[in-house]
Design a protein around this motif. Sequence first.
Motif, short mmCIF file in Angstrom:
data_model
loop_
_atom_site.label_atom_id
_atom_site.label_comp_id
_atom_site.label_asym_id
_atom_site.label_seq_id
_atom_site.Cartn_x
_atom_site.Cartn_y
_atom_site.Cartn_z
N UNK A 105 46.05 39.27 44.75
CA UNK A 105 44.84 38.42 44.81
C UNK A 105 43.56 39.24 45.01
N UNK A 106 43.44 40.29 44.20
CA UNK A 106 42.26 41.15 44.33
C UNK A 106 41.41 41.18 43.05
N UNK A 107 41.61 40.16 42.20
CA UNK A 107 40.91 40.18 40.90
C UNK A 107 39.39 40.17 41.03
N UNK A 108 38.89 39.63 42.13
CA UNK A 108 37.43 39.58 42.33
C UNK A 108 36.84 40.97 42.55
N UNK A 109 37.67 41.88 43.10
CA UNK A 109 37.11 43.19 43.49
C UNK A 109 37.72 44.37 42.76
N UNK A 110 38.80 44.15 42.04
CA UNK A 110 39.45 45.29 41.36
C UNK A 110 39.57 45.02 39.87
N UNK A 111 38.96 45.90 39.08
CA UNK A 111 39.07 45.76 37.63
C UNK A 111 39.75 47.01 37.07
N UNK A 112 40.87 46.82 36.38
CA UNK A 112 41.56 47.94 35.75
C UNK A 112 41.43 47.79 34.24
N UNK A 113 41.12 48.90 33.55
CA UNK A 113 40.94 48.80 32.10
C UNK A 113 41.24 50.12 31.42
#
Length: 245
Positions: A105-113
Motif C-alpha cells: 500500500x505504498x503506491x502514493x509514495x513509490x513509483x517504479x518504472x
Amino acid sequence: MIEYPPVDKMNDEQRISIVKNIFASVTDKYDFLNRFLSGRRDVVWRKRTVREMKFFKTHRFLDVATGTGDLALDCANTYEKVKVTGVDFVQAMVDKGVEKVSMQKLVERVELKWGDATQLEIDNNSFDVSAIAFGIRNIPDKIKALNEMKRVIVEKGQVMVLELTTPEPGFWRSIYSFYLNGVLPKLAKLFTNNPAAYEYLADSIMNFPTRKEFIFLMESIGLKNCKTIPLTFGICTLYIGEKQD
Ligand SMILES: C[S@@+](CC[C@H](N)C(=O)[O-])C[C@H]1O[C@@H](n2cnc3c(N)ncnc32)[C@H](O)[C@@H]1O
C-alpha cells in the motif's frame, strides 16, 4: 543449458545483453535466492544503507537499478514523508516490484518504472539521495552511471553504492571465494533454471574494482567526502559520496 563467457572476456554490449537476459530469467526466484544465498544479510545491508540517508531539501529518493524494489520499499517504510522513484531496465523486475509496492500500500509514495542507469530521464537536482544496490557491478560504464546519479541529486545530496565485494586477501577471502565459486552455483542450481546466472554472479564479484579503486572512481567525477562502510567481514561495502559544486 545456458553458458556465459567469463566477465573479463565480454565486451560492453555483450555484457549488457547478458545482464538483461539473466535478470529476466531469474525474476520469479530473485527475492528468495537473495535471502537464501546471503543468509538474509541482503536485508540487513539495505537497512544499513537506508539508515545512512539524509533527507533535507526535496525529500525524494532515487533507487537506480531498483530490481524488484527492495531498497525503494525499505526507504519508503523507514521515512514516512519521503517520495521514492525506482528505475530498472528489465521490465519483468519492475513489474514484480510494482506488485510489491501495491501489496504494501505504498503506491502514493513509490513509483517504479523502466529506466537505464546510464541515461536517466530525470531532471537535474531532483532528489536528496540517489542509490544503487547490487547494480553497479553489472554496468560496464560505471563512470556514466555515477555521473547520472550525481546529476539528479541536489547540492549536498548523497550518492550511495551498495555492492558485493571481496574481503582483503587472507582467511576470509579464501573462504568467501570457495563459497562463491564452489558452493553458490550448486545451491542456485537447485532452485533456478539458469544456474549460469550465479556463475556470472561469482565471476562479476571477483572482477569488481577494489574499495580503493572504486573510491577513486567516485572522486574522479567530483564526489566529495567519499567513504566506505565495510559490512559482514567486507563481503559487502557501502560507498557514500556527496555532491558539492
Ligand atoms: C542484482 S539486481 C539488484 C536489484 C535491487 N537493487 C536489489 O537491491 O535487489 C541488479 C539489477 O540491476 C539492473 N540493471 C543492470 N544494469 C542496469 C542499467 N544500466 N540500468 C538499469 N538497471 C540496470 C538489472 O536489471 C537488475 O534488476
